[in-house]
Write an enzyme that holds these catalytic residues in place. Sequence first.
Site, PDB file in Angstrom:
ATOM      1  N   GLU A 297     153.254  42.115  80.663  1.00  0.00           N
ATOM      2  CA  GLU A 297     152.814  41.741  82.090  1.00  0.00           C
ATOM      3  C   GLU A 297     153.871  41.798  83.617  1.00  0.00           C
ATOM      4  O   GLU A 297     153.297  40.428  84.399  1.00  0.00           O
ATOM      5  CB  GLU A 297     151.128  41.909  82.760  1.00  0.00           C
ATOM      6  CG  GLU A 297     150.384  42.079  81.463  1.00  0.00           C
ATOM      7  CD  GLU A 297     148.813  41.624  81.910  1.00  0.00           C
ATOM      8  OE1 GLU A 297     148.640  40.354  82.293  1.00  0.00           O
ATOM      9  OE2 GLU A 297     147.386  41.926  81.975  1.00  0.00           O
ATOM     10  N   ASP A 376     141.719  45.071  75.943  1.00  0.00           N
ATOM     11  CA  ASP A 376     141.864  43.913  76.831  1.00  0.00           C
ATOM     12  C   ASP A 376     139.994  43.835  77.688  1.00  0.00           C
ATOM     13  O   ASP A 376     139.409  43.902  78.662  1.00  0.00           O
ATOM     14  CB  ASP A 376     142.245  44.867  78.524  1.00  0.00           C
ATOM     15  CG  ASP A 376     142.276  42.884  79.149  1.00  0.00           C
ATOM     16  OD1 ASP A 376     142.598  42.040  78.731  1.00  0.00           O
ATOM     17  OD2 ASP A 376     142.984  43.362  80.163  1.00  0.00           O
ATOM     18  N   GLU A 404     135.651  38.306  82.453  1.00  0.00           N
ATOM     19  CA  GLU A 404     136.400  38.863  83.592  1.00  0.00           C
ATOM     20  C   GLU A 404     135.470  40.733  82.964  1.00  0.00           C
ATOM     21  O   GLU A 404     135.698  40.566  84.556  1.00  0.00           O
ATOM     22  CB  GLU A 404     137.809  39.488  82.634  1.00  0.00           C
ATOM     23  CG  GLU A 404     138.830  39.947  83.246  1.00  0.00           C
ATOM     24  CD  GLU A 404     139.908  40.070  83.092  1.00  0.00           C
ATOM     25  OE1 GLU A 404     140.021  39.177  82.042  1.00  0.00           O
ATOM     26  OE2 GLU A 404     140.936  39.973  83.425  1.00  0.00           O
TER      27      GLU A 404
HETATM   28  C1  GCV Z   1     146.113  35.763  81.963  1.00  0.00           C
HETATM   29  C2  GCV Z   1     144.040  40.696  82.097  1.00  0.00           C
HETATM   30  C3  GCV Z   1     143.691  39.889  83.120  1.00  0.00           C
HETATM   31  C4  GCV Z   1     144.500  38.947  83.197  1.00  0.00           C
HETATM   32  C5  GCV Z   1     144.988  38.378  82.057  1.00  0.00           C
HETATM   33  C6  GCV Z   1     146.258  38.950  81.207  1.00  0.00           C
HETATM   34  C7  GCV Z   1     146.855  37.917  80.299  1.00  0.00           C
HETATM   35  O1  GCV Z   1     145.383  41.837  82.145  1.00  0.00           O
HETATM   36  O2  GCV Z   1     143.245  40.817  83.403  1.00  0.00           O
HETATM   37  O3  GCV Z   1     143.927  37.896  84.559  1.00  0.00           O
HETATM   38  O4  GCV Z   1     146.235  37.390  83.023  1.00  0.00           O
HETATM   39  O5  GCV Z   1     144.873  39.895  81.081  1.00  0.00           O
HETATM   40  O6  GCV Z   1     145.632  38.113  78.345  1.00  0.00           O
HETATM   41  O7  GCV Z   1     147.318  37.513  79.357  1.00  0.00           O
END
Ligand code: GCV
Length: 836
Positions: A297, A376, A404
């Site tokens: 990411e 995720d 989340e």
């Molecule tokens: C901390 C997902 C979440 C992100 C998070 C990422 C991760 O994509 O939406 O907020 O980033 O996972 O676990 O690194």
Amino acid sequence: MRVSWGLLAFPAAVSAIENGINGWLRYAPLSNDQRPPNLRLPGAIMALSTNKTSPVYTAGQELQAGIKSILNQTLPLYHELDEWLGSTILVATTGQFHGVEPAATLADDGYLLRVRPGNVVIMGQTERGALYGAFDYLSRIAQGRFSDADLIANPDAPIRWVNQWDNMDGSIERGYAGASIFFRNNTIPEDLNRVSQYARLLASIGINGIVVNNVNANANLLTDANIDGLGRIADAMRPYGVQIGISLNFASPQTLGGLSTFDPLDQSVISWWVDKTNRIYRRIPDMAGYLVKANSEGQAGPLTYNRTLADGANLFAKAVQPHGGIVMFRAFVYDNHIDPADLKADRAKHAVEFFKGLDGQFLDNVVVQIKYGPIDFQVREPASPLFANIPQTNTAIELQITQEYLGQQSHLVYIAPLWKTILDFDLRADDQPSLVRDVVAGRRFSNKRGGYAGVVNVGTNTTWLGSHLAMSNLYAYGRLAWDPNQDPQALLEDWTRLTFGSDPLVLGVVTEIYMASWPAYENYTGNLGIQTLTDILYTHYGPNPASQDNNGWGQWTRVDHDGIGMDRTVSTGTGFSGQCHAEVAEKFESIETTPDDLLLWFHHVNYTHVLKSGKPVIQHFYDAHYAGAETAQTFPITWESLRNKIDTERFNDVLFRLRYQAGHSIVWRDSICQFYYNLSGIPDGTGRVGRHEYRIEAETMALKNYKLTEVNPVETASNLTAVVLVSNHTSGEATTKLNFDSGKYDVAINYFDLIGGKAHYKAFLNGKLLLEWAGDLEDKLGHTFSTKLDGHSATRVTIRDVQIQKGDVLKITGVAEGNELAPLDCIAVLPQGVID
Ligand code: GCV
């Protein structure tokens, strides 16, 4: 003589107002009928340490304060053996005291607890273990369990950590409980009292490590001033045996250090990290280690220099190795720009593709941290096959306590049953039992390290997670990480007794609501393994199924007019199922043997495909969304039976949230059902979808100063339309005559509550005020709010028991504030017991 009577160092016992600050460590006084008549407490506490930063010392204080609070008895506290010869609660490590031989071996952090009338022995293998034993003993007393005990408790895995996703500016990624307790204005605040209190909660459930900053890490954490600040955090947590760790930004040597590269094999980069690490350990000699998110990411990583992920992990492992530290290296490495047109592409495959070939190349003090599912933190996923694909590598499972994708603490979802399905999943490596929990404990593949990392994200809110109810998840996480064989319901019952008391009615109600919560949430947000159908491009909160597909993020559902689901088979799909070991792969390869709850995760089927239940997929979708929302309607009603059984603050706070959840579950249900109905054209066999006989749409009411507006996704508005005021400095009205039979009704008003303003509303019946409220949910709930009219902001308020005569006039007035143009969607006039 060192005897202490004071309770000063101890955080507040039962606070006058139940604001949640003590979590499950409230130590509420037991009533006389909860205490055994012949209770024989020892005469003193002997905690064998004079060092105030020692967990044994802390245990003594905790016992003294806890017993005082629960039983109103003040026991003197001694720290040296010759100070007291009477009966004691003795707290020590095995190394300090040899008077008691444990019947079985104590593992690292394990403890012995021996309770006899008038004598209690708590002995830890480490100081931390002794503190865990003290918390266990106190938990028994707080729950009114005074029976004798003689037990050895050993943790299942050595790594029992939490991760905070706190940013240095004080914000928290995916945090729903206010600002950070660790960082403020790019520095570490002076007052770390909340940090100590958090360590106390963590220690009480056996957590021994915490990574304090976001995995999307800021290199500035490593300046000298901040290293000192981290040292203060470590000092605040040390008395509770919680060691700190930090997340690293892979590019730090370049961005902070001014080097021209961050290549993990470059000598200047290696020296930079060794130097930094040595400085950190000078300040924090017991630092647990590092956590690294690399090449994920947008984060930098070794792949930038064509180095392997193992090269990257080992760079840090070598630096911390002389200090006894470990490196948690995240397996959440994937490409978020994959081509949705490529039918073989599959984000779920990436972790195994990146890591399998590296098995055996990671140093001994590297632990690969793997999210429980391949995508995720979804409401349902299969266990990640990576757990069984790198047998020569230490692994840990990453779970998410912060909700989340599970309602962001504004919906109650008790997650422990979900985690248990994953921990108990048998990966069948080499056709042998290979439960995920045995893999991460290191047992299955004989690995030395391993365990648990839970993303928690507590904030400054006094409830820690933003909701009293959500704390059950943190409690259960710690207890499961200690012993994953435990039953989630039994853990919940312990938490309930500690949090709300032992009244059987309270226990029954909490258990009923909680145990129904994950199935209900799965039903109304995304069932059959399709994942949480939320807005994956925005806040991950409300419904937006269309957002899943046709983008590079790869959380695809492959939906079209005829069918739905990702074909992940080897024969016709992406080949993901082939990453599982033979027996599991075979099961998921075939539609017949794939369980219905993961069907759409593994297969693309027509809407008319008949499930094992005998229902076509689309009808199951409709029914499950209706059933889930129906269950959520029962939550506030069931909770109301506890009025006067629970303190007013928490009773009202929980009631407010459960009512909100009930309303938002209807938003979920309607949006999802409408979306798939629009796409498939297949009507609901029972005629519910799109038919709302008790609703009056705002756009059909007599409107003054209101205009029609678009909502996106369109299905998040009833009848696909809503109304807003014509400008943001005005007020307006929506009026309608009620042509329902005379009687008692609940009147529900669907509206949108955005961030960026607090509109004011009033509802009148024949000119008489029924309710006045503001669009201020952003002050009351912690989920990520939206600036738009969508599935995140859509909500409902219900006015109960309204006596209506046929022909009465209902009027809603709205006054705009800021960007909130008092949006209205519809009203529902509901006969008693009817859900629209
Ligand atoms: C901390 C997902 C979440 C992100 C998070 C990422 C991760 O994509 O939406 O907020 O980033 O996972 O676990 O690194």
